[in-house]
Write an enzyme that holds these catalytic residues in place. Structure first.
Site, PDB file in Angstrom:
ATOM      1  N   HIS A  54     -30.714 -43.287 -10.224  1.00 29.01           N
ATOM      2  CA  HIS A  54     -30.170 -44.448  -9.981  1.00 29.01           C
ATOM      3  C   HIS A  54     -30.867 -45.611 -10.360  1.00 29.01           C
ATOM      4  O   HIS A  54     -32.238 -45.434 -10.116  1.00 29.01           O
ATOM      5  CB  HIS A  54     -29.350 -44.615  -8.701  1.00 29.01           C
ATOM      6  CG  HIS A  54     -28.488 -43.816  -8.488  1.00 29.01           C
ATOM      7  ND1 HIS A  54     -27.337 -43.904  -7.428  1.00 29.01           N
ATOM      8  CD2 HIS A  54     -27.764 -42.450  -9.000  1.00 29.01           C
ATOM      9  CE1 HIS A  54     -26.356 -43.017  -7.554  1.00 29.01           C
ATOM     10  NE2 HIS A  54     -26.623 -42.210  -8.292  1.00 29.01           N
ATOM     11  N   GLU A  56     -31.441 -48.168  -8.576  1.00 29.70           N
ATOM     12  CA  GLU A  56     -32.465 -48.604  -7.344  1.00 29.70           C
ATOM     13  C   GLU A  56     -33.725 -47.713  -7.210  1.00 29.70           C
ATOM     14  O   GLU A  56     -34.560 -48.102  -6.891  1.00 29.70           O
ATOM     15  CB  GLU A  56     -31.305 -48.483  -6.146  1.00 29.70           C
ATOM     16  CG  GLU A  56     -30.323 -49.565  -6.172  1.00 29.70           C
ATOM     17  CD  GLU A  56     -28.945 -49.106  -6.605  1.00 29.70           C
ATOM     18  OE1 GLU A  56     -28.088 -49.378  -6.129  1.00 29.70           O
ATOM     19  OE2 GLU A  56     -29.030 -48.092  -7.812  1.00 29.70           O
ATOM     20  N   CYS A  84     -24.976 -47.093  -3.306  1.00 33.90           N
ATOM     21  CA  CYS A  84     -24.527 -45.784  -2.852  1.00 33.90           C
ATOM     22  C   CYS A  84     -25.310 -45.618  -1.447  1.00 33.90           C
ATOM     23  O   CYS A  84     -26.261 -46.041  -1.119  1.00 33.90           O
ATOM     24  CB  CYS A  84     -24.553 -44.784  -3.748  1.00 33.90           C
ATOM     25  SG  CYS A  84     -26.129 -44.048  -4.089  1.00 33.90           S
ATOM     26  N   CYS A  87     -29.061 -44.661  -2.380  1.00 30.54           N
ATOM     27  CA  CYS A  87     -30.040 -45.627  -2.642  1.00 30.54           C
ATOM     28  C   CYS A  87     -30.175 -46.641  -1.083  1.00 30.54           C
ATOM     29  O   CYS A  87     -31.328 -47.011  -1.085  1.00 30.54           O
ATOM     30  CB  CYS A  87     -29.375 -46.426  -3.834  1.00 30.54           C
ATOM     31  SG  CYS A  87     -29.485 -45.540  -5.318  1.00 30.54           S
TER      32      CYS A  87
END
EC number: 3.5.4.33
Length: 162
Positions: A54, A56, A84, A87
């Site tokens: 991801h 992040e 999410c 993260c």
């Protein structure tokens, strides 16, 4: 003329566009320390075949390497889509001071949409949240991406059924 937050969110949008170019969900992120971008990241989950890829997480890894510390207490994260649960957990664990979010994620967001993991008093660290910076641009990127994805899927289904 952009505000400081809009300037950094525009940089996160540039990262999201990199993801879009490789057919990834267009999510981008930058981490700022002392008014300077120290890390950038964008979604690579499909191209790398790993759930951890991801935007992040990528940016946090780079920021930790740059600072030489896992604690990012004096840093602010700018991300185009609400994080999410994975993260959000990494953001709390890395002790980021603040997160600036472009677009909220009503189906999976963990900065207030579904749950707010970033500000749970039960944790030893809470993260300041600012929402809606360049929201329209961030949302439009996602809307356009998923519209194109559905269109291509429909086209493939039509061709398959011929």
């Amino acid at each position: 003329m952009y505000t400081k937050d809009e300037k950094y969110m525009a940089e996160a949008i540039k990262q999201a566009k990199k993801a879009q170019k490789i057919n990834e969900v267009p999510i981008g992120c930058v981490i700022v320390q002392n008014e300077k971008i120290i890390a950038r990241g964008y979604n690579k989950r499909n191209s790398k075949g790993c759930v951890l890829e991801h935007a992040e997480i990528s940016a946090i890894k780079k920021a930790c390497k740059k600072t030489g510390d896992w604690r990012l207490e004096d840093c602010t994260m700018y991300v185009t889509l609400e994080p999410c649960q994975m993260c959000a957990g990494a953001i709390v664990q890395s002790r980021l001071n603040k997160i600036v979010i472009g677009s909220m994620n009503p189906k999976a967001g963990c900065a207030g949409s579904v749950i707010n993991l970033l500000q749970m008093s039960q944790f030893n660290h809470q993260v300041e949240i600012q929402k809606g910076v360049l929201q329209e641009e961030c949302s439009q990127l996602l809307t356009d991406f998923f519209k194109e994805l559905r269109k291509n899927k429909k086209k493939k289904t039509k061709e398959k059924n011929k």
